[in-house]
Design a protein around this motif. Structure first.
Motif, PDB file in Angstrom:
ATOM      1  N   ILE A  31      29.969  40.150  56.770  1.00 33.79           N
ATOM      2  CA  ILE A  31      31.394  40.495  56.722  1.00 33.79           C
ATOM      3  C   ILE A  31      32.111  39.674  55.658  1.00 33.79           C
ATOM      4  CG2 ILE A  31      32.084  38.818  58.495  1.00 33.79           C
ATOM      5  CD1 ILE A  31      34.094  40.954  59.479  1.00 33.79           C
ATOM      6  N   GLY A  32      31.623  38.452  55.420  1.00 32.70           N
ATOM      7  CA  GLY A  32      32.231  37.606  54.395  1.00 32.70           C
ATOM      8  C   GLY A  32      32.102  38.205  53.009  1.00 32.70           C
ATOM      9  N   VAL A  33      30.928  38.734  52.698  1.00 28.41           N
ATOM     10  CA  VAL A  33      30.692  39.350  51.386  1.00 28.41           C
ATOM     11  C   VAL A  33      31.612  40.551  51.200  1.00 28.41           C
ATOM     12  CG1 VAL A  33      29.015  40.620  49.985  1.00 28.41           C
ATOM     13  CG2 VAL A  33      28.302  38.569  51.229  1.00 28.41           C
ATOM     14  N   VAL A  34      31.727  41.374  52.236  1.00 26.99           N
ATOM     15  CA  VAL A  34      32.545  42.589  52.157  1.00 26.99           C
ATOM     16  C   VAL A  34      34.022  42.245  51.976  1.00 26.99           C
ATOM     17  CG1 VAL A  34      33.312  44.647  53.394  1.00 26.99           C
ATOM     18  CG2 VAL A  34      30.911  43.946  53.506  1.00 26.99           C
ATOM     19  N   ILE A  35      34.548  41.361  52.836  1.00 27.77           N
ATOM     20  CA  ILE A  35      35.977  41.032  52.787  1.00 27.77           C
ATOM     21  C   ILE A  35      36.338  40.355  51.475  1.00 27.77           C
ATOM     22  CG2 ILE A  35      37.782  39.588  53.822  1.00 27.77           C
ATOM     23  CD1 ILE A  35      36.534  40.103  56.534  1.00 27.77           C
ATOM     24  N   ARG A  36      35.501  39.453  51.009  1.00 25.77           N
ATOM     25  CA  ARG A  36      35.815  38.745  49.760  1.00 25.77           C
ATOM     26  C   ARG A  36      35.688  39.666  48.545  1.00 25.77           C
ATOM     27  NH1 ARG A  36      33.285  34.054  52.743  1.00 25.77           N
ATOM     28  NH2 ARG A  36      35.087  32.736  53.192  1.00 25.77           N
ATOM     29  N   PHE A  37      34.781  40.628  48.624  1.00 22.63           N
ATOM     30  CA  PHE A  37      34.690  41.606  47.542  1.00 22.63           C
ATOM     31  C   PHE A  37      35.959  42.452  47.495  1.00 22.63           C
ATOM     32  CE2 PHE A  37      33.578  45.921  46.103  1.00 22.63           C
ATOM     33  CZ  PHE A  37      33.174  45.630  44.807  1.00 22.63           C
ATOM     34  N   LEU A  38      36.462  42.857  48.674  1.00 22.82           N
ATOM     35  CA  LEU A  38      37.696  43.638  48.731  1.00 22.82           C
ATOM     36  C   LEU A  38      38.883  42.817  48.222  1.00 22.82           C
ATOM     37  CD1 LEU A  38      37.258  45.439  52.192  1.00 22.82           C
ATOM     38  CD2 LEU A  38      37.033  46.435  49.900  1.00 22.82           C
ATOM     39  N   TYR A  39      38.878  41.524  48.513  1.00 24.10           N
ATOM     40  CA  TYR A  39      39.950  40.653  48.021  1.00 24.10           C
ATOM     41  C   TYR A  39      39.911  40.567  46.500  1.00 24.10           C
ATOM     42  CZ  TYR A  39      42.785  36.439  47.296  1.00 24.10           C
ATOM     43  OH  TYR A  39      43.731  35.544  46.863  1.00 24.10           O
ATOM     44  N   MET A  40      38.711  40.499  45.949  1.00 21.56           N
ATOM     45  CA  MET A  40      38.576  40.456  44.495  1.00 21.56           C
ATOM     46  C   MET A  40      39.090  41.757  43.872  1.00 21.56           C
ATOM     47  SD  MET A  40      35.245  39.442  42.179  1.00 21.56           S
ATOM     48  CE  MET A  40      34.259  40.872  42.655  1.00 21.56           C
ATOM     49  N   ILE A  41      38.808  42.879  44.508  1.00 21.20           N
ATOM     50  CA  ILE A  41      39.331  44.163  44.043  1.00 21.20           C
ATOM     51  C   ILE A  41      40.860  44.153  44.126  1.00 21.20           C
ATOM     52  CG2 ILE A  41      39.424  46.643  44.502  1.00 21.20           C
ATOM     53  CD1 ILE A  41      36.779  45.713  43.308  1.00 21.20           C
ATOM     54  N   PHE A  42      41.377  43.599  45.216  1.00 20.25           N
ATOM     55  CA  PHE A  42      42.830  43.492  45.397  1.00 20.25           C
ATOM     56  C   PHE A  42      43.455  42.681  44.271  1.00 20.25           C
ATOM     57  CE2 PHE A  42      46.361  41.161  47.752  1.00 20.25           C
ATOM     58  CZ  PHE A  42      47.272  42.190  47.611  1.00 20.25           C
ATOM     59  N   ALA A  43      42.806  41.564  43.912  1.00 15.18           N
ATOM     60  CA  ALA A  43      43.297  40.715  42.814  1.00 15.18           C
ATOM     61  C   ALA A  43      43.299  41.500  41.506  1.00 15.18           C
ATOM     62  CB  ALA A  43      42.427  39.467  42.681  1.00 15.18           C
ATOM     63  N   GLY A  44      42.247  42.279  41.280  1.00 12.74           N
ATOM     64  CA  GLY A  44      42.177  43.097  40.076  1.00 12.74           C
ATOM     65  C   GLY A  44      43.279  44.149  40.032  1.00 12.74           C
ATOM     66  N   VAL A  45      43.558  44.770  41.179  1.00 14.48           N
ATOM     67  CA  VAL A  45      44.631  45.770  41.258  1.00 14.48           C
ATOM     68  C   VAL A  45      45.985  45.129  40.964  1.00 14.48           C
ATOM     69  CG1 VAL A  45      45.882  47.316  42.824  1.00 14.48           C
ATOM     70  CG2 VAL A  45      43.376  47.290  42.836  1.00 14.48           C
ATOM     71  N   LEU A  46      46.189  43.914  41.472  1.00 16.45           N
ATOM     72  CA  LEU A  46      47.449  43.207  41.219  1.00 16.45           C
ATOM     73  C   LEU A  46      47.646  42.932  39.731  1.00 16.45           C
ATOM     74  CD1 LEU A  46      47.653  40.629  44.170  1.00 16.45           C
ATOM     75  CD2 LEU A  46      48.984  42.714  43.837  1.00 16.45           C
ATOM     76  N   LEU A  47      46.566  42.629  39.034  1.00 14.07           N
ATOM     77  CA  LEU A  47      46.665  42.425  37.587  1.00 14.07           C
ATOM     78  C   LEU A  47      47.170  43.703  36.916  1.00 14.07           C
ATOM     79  CD1 LEU A  47      43.382  40.429  36.809  1.00 14.07           C
ATOM     80  CD2 LEU A  47      45.711  39.539  36.930  1.00 14.07           C
ATOM     81  N   LEU A  48      46.692  44.860  37.378  1.00 10.67           N
ATOM     82  CA  LEU A  48      47.145  46.138  36.826  1.00 10.67           C
ATOM     83  C   LEU A  48      48.604  46.407  37.187  1.00 10.67           C
ATOM     84  CD1 LEU A  48      43.996  48.333  37.621  1.00 10.67           C
ATOM     85  CD2 LEU A  48      44.715  47.518  35.368  1.00 10.67           C
ATOM     86  N   VAL A  49      48.970  46.058  38.427  1.00 12.73           N
ATOM     87  CA  VAL A  49      50.341  46.284  38.899  1.00 12.73           C
ATOM     88  C   VAL A  49      51.351  45.494  38.075  1.00 12.73           C
ATOM     89  CG1 VAL A  49      51.933  45.891  40.825  1.00 12.73           C
ATOM     90  CG2 VAL A  49      49.686  46.911  41.252  1.00 12.73           C
ATOM     91  N   PHE A  50      50.986  44.251  37.734  1.00 11.87           N
ATOM     92  CA  PHE A  50      51.927  43.371  37.024  1.00 11.87           C
ATOM     93  C   PHE A  50      51.704  43.372  35.506  1.00 11.87           C
ATOM     94  CE2 PHE A  50      51.992  41.641  41.330  1.00 11.87           C
ATOM     95  CZ  PHE A  50      53.361  41.505  41.540  1.00 11.87           C
ATOM     96  N   ALA A  51      50.884  44.287  35.017  1.00 15.91           N
ATOM     97  CA  ALA A  51      50.551  44.298  33.589  1.00 15.91           C
ATOM     98  C   ALA A  51      51.775  44.517  32.697  1.00 15.91           C
ATOM     99  CB  ALA A  51      49.505  45.377  33.312  1.00 15.91           C
ATOM    100  N   LYS A  52      52.739  45.354  33.154  1.00 15.35           N
ATOM    101  CA  LYS A  52      53.922  45.619  32.339  1.00 15.35           C
ATOM    102  C   LYS A  52      54.836  44.393  32.240  1.00 15.35           C
ATOM    103  CE  LYS A  52      54.250  50.621  32.972  1.00 15.35           C
ATOM    104  NZ  LYS A  52      55.104  51.745  33.444  1.00 15.35           N
ATOM    105  N   GLN A  53      54.935  43.617  33.321  1.00 11.47           N
ATOM    106  CA  GLN A  53      55.840  42.468  33.339  1.00 11.47           C
ATOM    107  C   GLN A  53      55.202  41.184  32.821  1.00 11.47           C
ATOM    108  OE1 GLN A  53      55.293  44.345  36.106  1.00 11.47           O
ATOM    109  NE2 GLN A  53      57.222  45.463  36.304  1.00 11.47           N
TER     110      GLN A  53
END
Length: 456
Positions: free
Chosen positions: A38-60
């Motif tokens: 479960i640790g591998v899965v949750i942390r992988f999803l968190y890393m994806i979340f971090a990547g999505v946030l980079l895209l979200v804030f790319a304009k600013q």
């Protein structure tokens, strides 16, 4: 962007639940036959979340844009590494290779994500307080579970044989030791910030609990981290006696000195100290056995005076410090030296060349593991964010040397130095997402918040 505070609290709040994820992982590993925890899965999803946030804030954020470009380049390189090593290596365990690279890139994604999030919210939120609260929560969960399991006799043992130590309900002693080492100075900072008189000495309790856990873990890293954290705090506080703030630090100075004395006095009975001598006894017994197996030679010297002296040579001392890692390091160095120039540049993939008879085995010294796996090009790509953060902080320190008397700067810097030292000698920092997130948070704080906060 309005109404996005929840993104920040969710992103940073993930730090506080790391120990819970680790305990769930322990339960799955010990009770379920599954190659994916479960640790591998949750942390992988968190890393994806971090990547999505980079895209979200790319304009600013220009940092978000630069981070996205960097991560795309790094991802393309990893794809090239996987493709070429698939041609070069036989057998090639693609599942293990991808899992390893997922761990490798975790530091880069989380560090860049922290930098972008801290930068975006540093004027609208008290990032330092929120970060400290989450780090303290993780620290308290670890220490309470650790000490609670020891008192109830349910703690798992750190070692399977000979050596002593406990790891609570956590699976990997090395990763737990690295986590606690990073958290120790950051937990100690709470006391330095809050205590202005002996009546507030209870703010030292979280650090004391975590220090007990660190010592009882039984590793040299755990004991060393406690001593180093207290030494740095004591030196800073002592130096501040000669400033106009001396009345504010006397209680903390006395407490830190007392804890340092207690730690030094109890070291000879600590698990780490006993384990060190157990290791020495094992090395000497091995040398004695080897000596007895050799053909006997006539003694030409008197052994009487040298009988009590240690028989350990330089190799034994190295083994004592590195716990046999030097043997795997020598193997990987030899393998790398024989590799063609293309593999030296691109890397040899996870654990170099393995066979069905000799399964993949890491050195467990992060910088070496990363260098051999990623090659010269890949290692330079991987280390680029670290170099940028490190050089920026050093330049700011050079411009403002008074930071050496700032408790916050020194404790966060101590956490980073401990992480880098552990990564170099014992590993399980940059190849362990469970540990990496704490390092990323500390590094991003120094890079984004600390100096800006002083300027505000």
């Amino acid at each position: 962007m309005k109404n996005t505070y929840w993104l920040f609290f969710l992103f940073v709040g993930f730090i506080s639940i790391q120990p819970i994820i680790d305990m769930l992982t322990t339960y799955m590993v010990l009770n379920m036959d599954s190659g994916l925890s479960i640790g591998v899965v949750i942390r992988f999803l968190y890393m994806i979340f971090a990547g999505v946030l980079l895209l979200v804030f790319a304009k600013q954020s220009k940092w978000a844009r630069y981070s996205i470009i960097y991560l795309i380049v790094f991802a393309l390189f990893l794809g090239l590494n996987i493709y070429l090593n698939h041609q070069w290596k036989d057998p090639y365990y693609i599942g293990q290779e991808i899992k390893f690279f997922n761990k490798v890139v975790y530091m880069n994604v989380t560090l860049l994500g922290m930098i972008v999030m801290f930068s975006h919210y540093r004027w609208s939120l008290d990032v330092k307080r929120i970060l400290s609260k989450n780090l303290l929560t993780a620290s308290l969960i670890i220490s309470i579970v650790f000490i609670g399991t020891m008192l109830t006799g349910t703690a798992l043992e750190s070692y399977q044989y000979n050596k002593i130590g406990f790891k609570g309900w956590f699976y990997a002693a090395n990763e737990l030791g690295a986590t606690i080492a990073i958290l120790l100075p950051l937990t100690l900072l709470l006391a330095l910030d809050k205590v202005r008189s002996f009546s507030k000495a209870y703010y030292w309790i979280p650090f004391i609990l975590l220090a007990i856990s660190s010592i009882m873990l039984g590793t040299k890293v755990g004991l060393g981290a406690v001593i180093l954290s207290l030494v740095v705090a004591t030196v800073v506080l002592f130096a501040k006696l000669f400033t106009n703030k001396r009345s504010l630090i006397k209680a903390n100075l006395v407490i830190s000195i007392l804890l340092l004395i207690v730690t030094g006095a109890t070291t000879p009975i600590s698990p780490a100290y006993k384990n060190t001598y157990t290791h020495i006894d094992m090395l000497e017994a091995k040398k004695e056995k080897t000596k007895q197996e050799k053909p006997e030679k006539k003694e030409k010297e008197k052994p009487a005076k040298k009988k009590k002296e240690s028989n350990l040579d330089d190799k034994d001392i190295q083994n004592l410090i590195l716990s046999s890692r030097e043997q795997f390091l020598a193997h990987h160095k030899e393998e790398y030296a024989k590799a063609p120039i293309a593999r030296k540049m691109i890397g040899m993939g996870f654990s170099g060349d393995y066979t069905k008879q000799l399964p993949p085995k890491m050195i467990e010294m992060d910088f070496y593991d990363l260098f051999f796996s990623l090659g010269i090009i890949g290692f330079l790509l991987w280390v680029l964010p670290l170099l940028l953060v490190g050089l920026t902080v050093l330049v700011r320190l050079f411009k403002d040397p008074s930071q050496l008397l700032d408790e916050s700067f020194m404790m966060y810097s101590t956490a980073i130095v401990l992480a880098l030292g552990i990564a170099f000698v014992a590993g399980h920092v940059f190849t362990a997402p469970a540990v990496t997130i704490y390092f990323a948070a500390a590094a991003a704080y120094l890079f984004v918040i600390h100096f800006k906060q002083r300027q505000a």
